[in-house]
Design a protein around this motif. Structure first.
Motif, PDB file in Angstrom:
ATOM      1  N   ALA A 225      16.813 -23.857  24.538  1.00  0.00           N
ATOM      2  CA  ALA A 225      16.391 -23.502  25.902  1.00  0.00           C
ATOM      3  C   ALA A 225      16.483 -21.995  26.148  1.00  0.00           C
ATOM      4  O   ALA A 225      15.489 -21.364  26.555  1.00  0.00           O
ATOM      5  CB  ALA A 225      17.205 -24.280  26.926  1.00  0.00           C
ATOM      6  N   PRO A 226      17.649 -21.353  25.926  1.00  0.00           N
ATOM      7  CA  PRO A 226      17.683 -19.897  26.135  1.00  0.00           C
ATOM      8  C   PRO A 226      16.826 -19.126  25.140  1.00  0.00           C
ATOM      9  O   PRO A 226      16.277 -18.070  25.482  1.00  0.00           O
ATOM     10  CB  PRO A 226      19.171 -19.549  25.973  1.00  0.00           C
ATOM     11  CG  PRO A 226      19.771 -20.678  25.208  1.00  0.00           C
ATOM     12  CD  PRO A 226      18.989 -21.888  25.607  1.00  0.00           C
ATOM     13  N   LEU A 228      13.916 -20.037  24.020  1.00  0.00           N
ATOM     14  CA  LEU A 228      12.540 -20.126  24.504  1.00  0.00           C
ATOM     15  C   LEU A 228      12.305 -19.264  25.734  1.00  0.00           C
ATOM     16  O   LEU A 228      11.227 -18.679  25.901  1.00  0.00           O
ATOM     17  CB  LEU A 228      12.192 -21.583  24.812  1.00  0.00           C
ATOM     18  CG  LEU A 228      12.037 -22.507  23.593  1.00  0.00           C
ATOM     19  CD1 LEU A 228      11.976 -23.964  24.031  1.00  0.00           C
ATOM     20  CD2 LEU A 228      10.795 -22.134  22.799  1.00  0.00           C
ATOM     21  N   THR A 229      13.294 -19.185  26.612  1.00  0.00           N
ATOM     22  CA  THR A 229      13.100 -18.412  27.846  1.00  0.00           C
ATOM     23  C   THR A 229      13.370 -16.922  27.651  1.00  0.00           C
ATOM     24  O   THR A 229      12.651 -16.081  28.189  1.00  0.00           O
ATOM     25  CB  THR A 229      14.008 -18.959  28.964  1.00  0.00           C
ATOM     26  OG1 THR A 229      15.373 -18.951  28.522  1.00  0.00           O
ATOM     27  CG2 THR A 229      13.610 -20.375  29.336  1.00  0.00           C
ATOM     28  N   GLU A 230      14.385 -16.578  26.868  1.00  0.00           N
ATOM     29  CA  GLU A 230      14.789 -15.178  26.749  1.00  0.00           C
ATOM     30  C   GLU A 230      14.140 -14.439  25.584  1.00  0.00           C
ATOM     31  O   GLU A 230      13.961 -13.223  25.645  1.00  0.00           O
ATOM     32  CB  GLU A 230      16.314 -15.091  26.627  1.00  0.00           C
ATOM     33  CG  GLU A 230      17.038 -15.622  27.853  1.00  0.00           C
ATOM     34  CD  GLU A 230      18.542 -15.410  27.786  1.00  0.00           C
ATOM     35  OE1 GLU A 230      18.972 -14.479  27.082  1.00  0.00           O
ATOM     36  OE2 GLU A 230      19.273 -16.173  28.434  1.00  0.00           O
ATOM     37  N   THR A 232      11.341 -16.050  23.381  1.00  0.00           N
ATOM     38  CA  THR A 232       9.920 -16.409  23.301  1.00  0.00           C
ATOM     39  C   THR A 232       9.176 -16.029  24.576  1.00  0.00           C
ATOM     40  O   THR A 232       7.967 -15.770  24.544  1.00  0.00           O
ATOM     41  CB  THR A 232       9.770 -17.924  23.035  1.00  0.00           C
ATOM     42  OG1 THR A 232      10.582 -18.290  21.916  1.00  0.00           O
ATOM     43  CG2 THR A 232       8.328 -18.289  22.729  1.00  0.00           C
ATOM     44  N   GLY A 233       9.892 -16.015  25.701  1.00  0.00           N
ATOM     45  CA  GLY A 233       9.275 -15.599  26.955  1.00  0.00           C
ATOM     46  C   GLY A 233       8.611 -16.708  27.735  1.00  0.00           C
ATOM     47  O   GLY A 233       7.799 -16.443  28.629  1.00  0.00           O
ATOM     48  N   LEU A 234       8.947 -17.965  27.449  1.00  0.00           N
ATOM     49  CA  LEU A 234       8.377 -19.082  28.196  1.00  0.00           C
ATOM     50  C   LEU A 234       9.094 -19.244  29.528  1.00  0.00           C
ATOM     51  O   LEU A 234      10.265 -18.874  29.677  1.00  0.00           O
ATOM     52  CB  LEU A 234       8.507 -20.386  27.399  1.00  0.00           C
ATOM     53  CG  LEU A 234       7.775 -20.466  26.050  1.00  0.00           C
ATOM     54  CD1 LEU A 234       7.976 -21.846  25.440  1.00  0.00           C
ATOM     55  CD2 LEU A 234       6.294 -20.148  26.200  1.00  0.00           C
ATOM     56  N   HIS A 235       8.375 -19.819  30.504  1.00  0.00           N
ATOM     57  CA  HIS A 235       9.000 -20.150  31.782  1.00  0.00           C
ATOM     58  C   HIS A 235       9.907 -21.359  31.580  1.00  0.00           C
ATOM     59  O   HIS A 235       9.656 -22.217  30.733  1.00  0.00           O
ATOM     60  CB  HIS A 235       7.930 -20.457  32.826  1.00  0.00           C
ATOM     61  CG  HIS A 235       8.468 -20.551  34.224  1.00  0.00           C
ATOM     62  ND1 HIS A 235       8.988 -21.719  34.745  1.00  0.00           N
ATOM     63  CD2 HIS A 235       8.570 -19.617  35.199  1.00  0.00           C
ATOM     64  CE1 HIS A 235       9.391 -21.502  35.985  1.00  0.00           C
ATOM     65  NE2 HIS A 235       9.146 -20.228  36.293  1.00  0.00           N
ATOM     66  N   ALA A 236      10.964 -21.427  32.375  1.00  0.00           N
ATOM     67  CA  ALA A 236      11.929 -22.519  32.229  1.00  0.00           C
ATOM     68  C   ALA A 236      11.278 -23.887  32.377  1.00  0.00           C
ATOM     69  O   ALA A 236      11.714 -24.866  31.751  1.00  0.00           O
ATOM     70  CB  ALA A 236      13.051 -22.364  33.256  1.00  0.00           C
ATOM     71  N   SER A 237      10.215 -23.977  33.173  1.00  0.00           N
ATOM     72  CA  SER A 237       9.549 -25.259  33.383  1.00  0.00           C
ATOM     73  C   SER A 237       8.859 -25.765  32.124  1.00  0.00           C
ATOM     74  O   SER A 237       8.539 -26.950  32.013  1.00  0.00           O
ATOM     75  CB  SER A 237       8.524 -25.142  34.516  1.00  0.00           C
ATOM     76  OG  SER A 237       7.525 -24.180  34.191  1.00  0.00           O
ATOM     77  N   VAL A 239      10.215 -25.563  29.093  1.00  0.00           N
ATOM     78  CA  VAL A 239      11.221 -25.936  28.093  1.00  0.00           C
ATOM     79  C   VAL A 239      11.254 -27.445  27.820  1.00  0.00           C
ATOM     80  O   VAL A 239      11.278 -27.860  26.651  1.00  0.00           O
ATOM     81  CB  VAL A 239      12.610 -25.410  28.502  1.00  0.00           C
ATOM     82  CG1 VAL A 239      13.702 -25.967  27.588  1.00  0.00           C
ATOM     83  CG2 VAL A 239      12.622 -23.891  28.473  1.00  0.00           C
TER      84      VAL A 239
END
Length: 410
Positions: A225-226, A228-230, A232-237, A239
């Motif tokens: 999760a972190p 992908l968000t931190e 990869t730059g994906l939005h948390a939604s 994940v």
């Protein structure tokens, strides 16, 4: 494949959902019980510790029990632990219920594995184990997000009640499909035989493979999760969708692995672990590229879970006529990996290495796992069985099984 094997997979799905869902319920647990999120996270660690100890202990304690009786007792205690957890307002009591639930869940794993392979011909062991362990894979795809959604909308206690109800349904399935019959007195397992089977050095190499492969998978999965968000730059939604894609890859991998592991166990292990190392390296280099990272995560689940049936079936082959304790220790080996992987990842993150460093750690752990497979192949004193295509020690013996013949001591 007998219906009973699928029922055992359903039971693993119910219990596996409980194992996984707390990762998505920590904020709700923290707020409701008045503890910090790290304290709530200890509930996950407590579950791992309970499983680590429970498998070998309960395997020995219930060695002479009818398997259906043992499975029903474990499921009943698991369901009751969730009822107690759902009712308690106390964090400490909830912690105890998690340990108890994990303890009997580990015992269920050990007995379910022996039961499943006993219901099928020797040439279908890995396939049967892929069905049983596939319950945990489906828990990753369905149980984890469903448990999280129930907890977020109805409260974490509702998720516990749901797991308890699923466990009761699994009990009904076990009652209907697993034969009761007491063990044949001539074939009742003996503790002395179970302990002697543990002296096989290849068995301990197999345990090492299990632990290192699991650690390699978990060092990345625990922090997806972190990452992908931190990184990869994906939005948390996004994940949950990527996690579901990882689960789909895992299901495909375990299905393919189950099909080929009986005939080609070492090939399956070599290909799966090599793919795991390759995808981990891809993440180490290109985790910041969304399309590449998502594809690598999908394949990481596929390669990582493809080796699972071979790891389980190999233990049965190596343990011969005394597989119960050996199988239980193998499940403990999985939990050693579950403990080591996130710990190593946490050390790297706290040291400021960044989330891409997790890929390098996973690749190195995978290479160590691969070396244990190579060492097992190179050990002397082995012959190839013409009937199964598998490799066996020189001192083999043929045992009638009622489904043809089986070479013990493989």
């Amino acid at each position: 494949m007998p219906l009973a094997v699928y029922i055992l997979g359903l039971a693993i799905f119910a219990q596996g959902t409980s194992e996984l869902m707390l990762a998505g319920l920590l904020p709700e647990l923290s707020a409701d019980l008045g503890v910090s999120i790290p304290q709530a996270g200890l509930l996950i660690s407590a579950f791992a510790v309970g499983m680590l100890v429970g498998a070998p202990v309960l395997a020995v304690v219930t060695l002479r029990w009818p398997r259906r009786t043992a499975l029903l007792v474990f499921l009943a205690l698991f369901a009751l632990s969730h009822v107690a957890g759902a009712l308690t307002p106390n964090y400490e009591i909830l912690l105890v219920t998690r340990i108890v639930g994990a303890f009997v869940y580990a015992g269920f794993w050990a007995v379910a594995a022996v039961t499943a392979v006993g219901l099928v011909p020797v040439t279908s062991r890995a396939r049967a184990m892929s069905v049983v362990t596939g319950g945990l894979t489906i828990a990753t795809i369905v149980g984890l997000p469903a448990g999280t959604m129930i907890g977020q909308h109805l409260g974490w206690r509702a998720a516990f009640w749901t797991v308890g109800a699923l466990s009761v349904c699994a009990m009904a399935g076990v009652l209907a499909t697993i034969p009761l019959g007491r063990p044949d007195p001539a074939r009742i397992p003996r503790i002395s035989a179970e302990v002697r089977a543990m002296a096989n050095p290849r068995l301990w190499l197999s345990y090492a493979t299990t632990a290192f492969v699991t650690a390699a998978i978990l060092v990345v999965f625990s922090y997806l999760a972190p990452l992908l968000t931190e990184t990869t730059g994906l939005h948390a939604s996004a994940v949950p969708a990527v996690l579901a894609l990882y689960g789909v890859g895992s299901l495909i991998g375990i299905t393919i692995g189950g099909r080929y592991s009986d005939a080609l166990p070492f090939h399956t292990l070599a290909i799966g672990i090599t793919g795991l190392c390759a995808m981990s390296t891809v993440l180490a280099f290109w985790a910041a590229a969304p399309m590449v990272a998502i594809a690598a995560i999908f394949l990481l689940g596929g390669f990582g879970f493809a080796v699972n049936p071979a790891l389980n079936a190999r233990v049965f082959s190596l343990a011969g006529d005394a597989p119960t304790l050996a199988t239980a220790v193998n499940f403990s080996s999985f939990n050693v990996g579950i403990t080591i992987g996130p710990w190593l990842g946490g050390l790297a993150i706290n040291a400021g290495a960044g989330y891409q460093a997790l890929g390098w750690i996973a690749a190195m752990l995978g290479l160590v796992a691969l070396s244990t497979v190579v060492l097992a192949v190179l050990l002397p004193g082995r012959v190839t069985s013409r009937t199964s295509g598998r490799v066996a020690p020189v001192s083999t013996r043929v045992v009638p099984t009622g489904r043809g013949t089986e070479i013990s001591g493989i």
